[in-house]
Write an enzyme that holds these catalytic residues in place. Sequence first.
Site, mmCIF file in Angstrom:
data_model
loop_
_atom_site.group_PDB
_atom_site.id
_atom_site.type_symbol
_atom_site.label_atom_id
_atom_site.label_comp_id
_atom_site.label_asym_id
_atom_site.label_seq_id
_atom_site.Cartn_x
_atom_site.Cartn_y
_atom_site.Cartn_z
ATOM 1 N N GLU A 91 0.808 -1.235 0.000
ATOM 2 C CA GLU A 91 0.000 0.000 0.000
ATOM 3 C C GLU A 91 0.837 1.280 0.000
ATOM 4 O O GLU A 91 0.642 2.165 0.832
ATOM 5 C CB GLU A 91 -0.966 -0.008 1.196
ATOM 6 C CG GLU A 91 -1.895 -1.207 1.181
ATOM 7 C CD GLU A 91 -2.726 -1.373 2.438
ATOM 8 O OE1 GLU A 91 -2.665 -0.517 3.329
ATOM 9 O OE2 GLU A 91 -3.444 -2.391 2.533
ATOM 10 N N GLU B 18 -6.295 -10.661 -0.992
ATOM 11 C CA GLU B 18 -7.064 -10.421 0.252
ATOM 12 C C GLU B 18 -8.563 -10.358 -0.054
ATOM 13 O O GLU B 18 -9.274 -9.479 0.434
ATOM 14 C CB GLU B 18 -6.605 -9.100 0.903
ATOM 15 C CG GLU B 18 -5.123 -9.045 1.201
ATOM 16 C CD GLU B 18 -4.703 -7.802 1.972
ATOM 17 O OE1 GLU B 18 -5.577 -7.079 2.475
ATOM 18 O OE2 GLU B 18 -3.482 -7.556 2.059
HETATM 19 O O1 G3I Z 1 -2.759 -6.232 19.049
HETATM 20 C C1 G3I Z 1 -4.006 -6.059 19.667
HETATM 21 C C2 G3I Z 1 -4.192 -7.119 20.655
HETATM 22 O O2 G3I Z 1 -3.215 -7.009 21.657
HETATM 23 C C3 G3I Z 1 -5.598 -7.021 21.250
HETATM 24 O O3 G3I Z 1 -5.836 -8.153 22.029
HETATM 25 C C4 G3I Z 1 -6.660 -6.979 20.137
HETATM 26 C C5 G3I Z 1 -8.046 -6.767 20.686
HETATM 27 O O4 G3I Z 1 -8.933 -6.380 19.676
HETATM 28 O O5 G3I Z 1 -6.343 -5.927 19.261
HETATM 29 C C6 G3I Z 1 -5.110 -6.183 18.662
HETATM 30 O O6 G3I Z 1 -4.787 -5.449 17.537
HETATM 31 C C7 G3I Z 1 -5.651 -5.483 16.429
HETATM 32 C C8 G3I Z 1 -5.087 -6.424 15.360
HETATM 33 O O7 G3I Z 1 -5.836 -6.315 14.172
HETATM 34 C C9 G3I Z 1 -5.070 -7.887 15.787
HETATM 35 O O8 G3I Z 1 -6.338 -8.331 16.055
HETATM 36 C C10 G3I Z 1 -5.712 -4.086 15.912
HETATM 37 O O9 G3I Z 1 -6.397 -3.288 16.864
HETATM 38 C C11 G3I Z 1 -6.440 -4.018 14.590
HETATM 39 O O10 G3I Z 1 -6.347 -2.714 14.055
HETATM 40 C C12 G3I Z 1 -5.786 -5.033 13.643
HETATM 41 O O11 G3I Z 1 -6.515 -4.968 12.440
HETATM 42 C C13 G3I Z 1 -5.860 -5.544 11.304
HETATM 43 C C14 G3I Z 1 -5.660 -4.479 10.239
HETATM 44 O O12 G3I Z 1 -5.084 -5.077 9.092
HETATM 45 C C15 G3I Z 1 -4.716 -3.362 10.710
HETATM 46 O O13 G3I Z 1 -4.785 -2.333 9.784
HETATM 47 C C16 G3I Z 1 -6.777 -6.629 10.749
HETATM 48 O O14 G3I Z 1 -6.871 -7.695 11.694
HETATM 49 C C17 G3I Z 1 -6.219 -7.167 9.440
HETATM 50 O O15 G3I Z 1 -7.188 -7.987 8.844
HETATM 51 C C18 G3I Z 1 -5.948 -5.993 8.495
HETATM 52 O O16 G3I Z 1 -5.374 -6.515 7.315
HETATM 53 C C19 G3I Z 1 -5.088 -5.568 6.283
HETATM 54 C C20 G3I Z 1 -3.911 -6.114 5.505
HETATM 55 O O17 G3I Z 1 -2.842 -6.362 6.358
HETATM 56 C C21 G3I Z 1 -3.492 -5.135 4.404
HETATM 57 N N1 G3I Z 1 -4.613 -4.807 3.537
HETATM 58 C C22 G3I Z 1 -5.835 -4.363 4.224
HETATM 59 C C23 G3I Z 1 -6.250 -5.390 5.283
HETATM 60 C C24 G3I Z 1 -7.559 -5.008 5.913
HETATM 61 O O18 G3I Z 1 -7.415 -3.789 6.619
#
Ligand code: G3I
Length: 348
Positions: free
Chosen positions: A156, A262
Amino acid sequence: MAVHKSWLCLIVVLAIMSCKKRTTSICSNDIALFSFSNFPIGAAVDDLLLQNDSNYQKVFTKQFNSATAENIFKPAYLHPEENLYNWADADELITFCRNNNMRVHGHTLIWHQQNPAWMNEFQGSKAEWEAMMKLHIVSIVRYYSHRIFSWDVVNEAFNEDGSLRDNIWLQHIGPSYIEKAFKYAHEANPEAKLFYNDYGLETNPTKLNAVIRFFNTLKLKGVTIDGIGLQMHINIKYSQSNMIEQVIQAVANQNYLVHLSEVDISLNPLSKEYQLNDKDLEAQAQLMAKIVRTYKNIPKHLQFGITFWGISDNYSWIRSYFNRVDYPLLFDENFKPKPIYCNLIDAL
Ligand code: G3I
């Protein structure tokens, strides 16, 4: 009359059999999804769900033959402190996937999100930033050189208008950070297939052309860039558009491996109050079939695979990230296959 009855019986039996055959061959999930496909079929996987939800684990191991870690290969998880790499969780996931005969695709080395604080706050000259980025990439790619053979090197990096996104790498190293990232990854494992990964290329020709132009220029300079990941976070409103076909074809025409990296298809992109209905499920299923048919039309050697961004609707990132009701994936909350799954098998 007796003859008439037996004919009737036969017709009923044949009808039941043909019904069964259709359900079994098209929509039962008794047979692995990947076994219908000539290219890998993957899912983004969450290590905690894998440990804690046996249905999730069952469907993941049975249906897919490729995996991308949804989060734990990202810098914040793998490289939490400057001098500390957290290999344990990722190692465990890789071992699990390999024991289940799955390919593991690495996602992602360089991004503007999910970086550790130390990286965002790193102080140093341009040369020191380059050295830091090099060490980050080389350490990870080298450590996994016998287990991971493909990487999203940069994720990205482009804005919607085709310019480069303002991130820590651009700010401290300049536009050459992308070229350098690919060079370091290639040095660390010359065998690995290296990808640029991005979203929205299927709706935005400006961004698509900028990405293709940029990487074609790098290739002409001798930089190894093997493929482009089209994330395909799309929705059913796209079903009338032929841009999806065009983008898949355009990337293949330039001789890049194409990873639909994805995939999910939202039913409720406007985040409204929403009631799930058959019409939308059918639209989702048809769009899936269209994508697969297009993908199958590109040369086989460029078909790196199709990866879904999750397995079942209830765990989709879309629900938590946008805080909305949505049903973007192949399986429902109870891990039952949805019409999209059936159409996918049908089209494969
Ligand atoms: O790390 C904490 C964890 O300690 C806590 O227990 C948990 C509780 O909700 O939150 C955790 O962090 C979250 C993480 O996912 C793991 O679950 C973050 O808040 C959350 O923002 C994060 O979201 C991820 C996102 O990328 C971040 O931008 C999504 O799971 C993941 O599916 C998403 O994937 C991205 C690709 O990498 C790139 N392309 C877009 C795609 C969708 O956004």
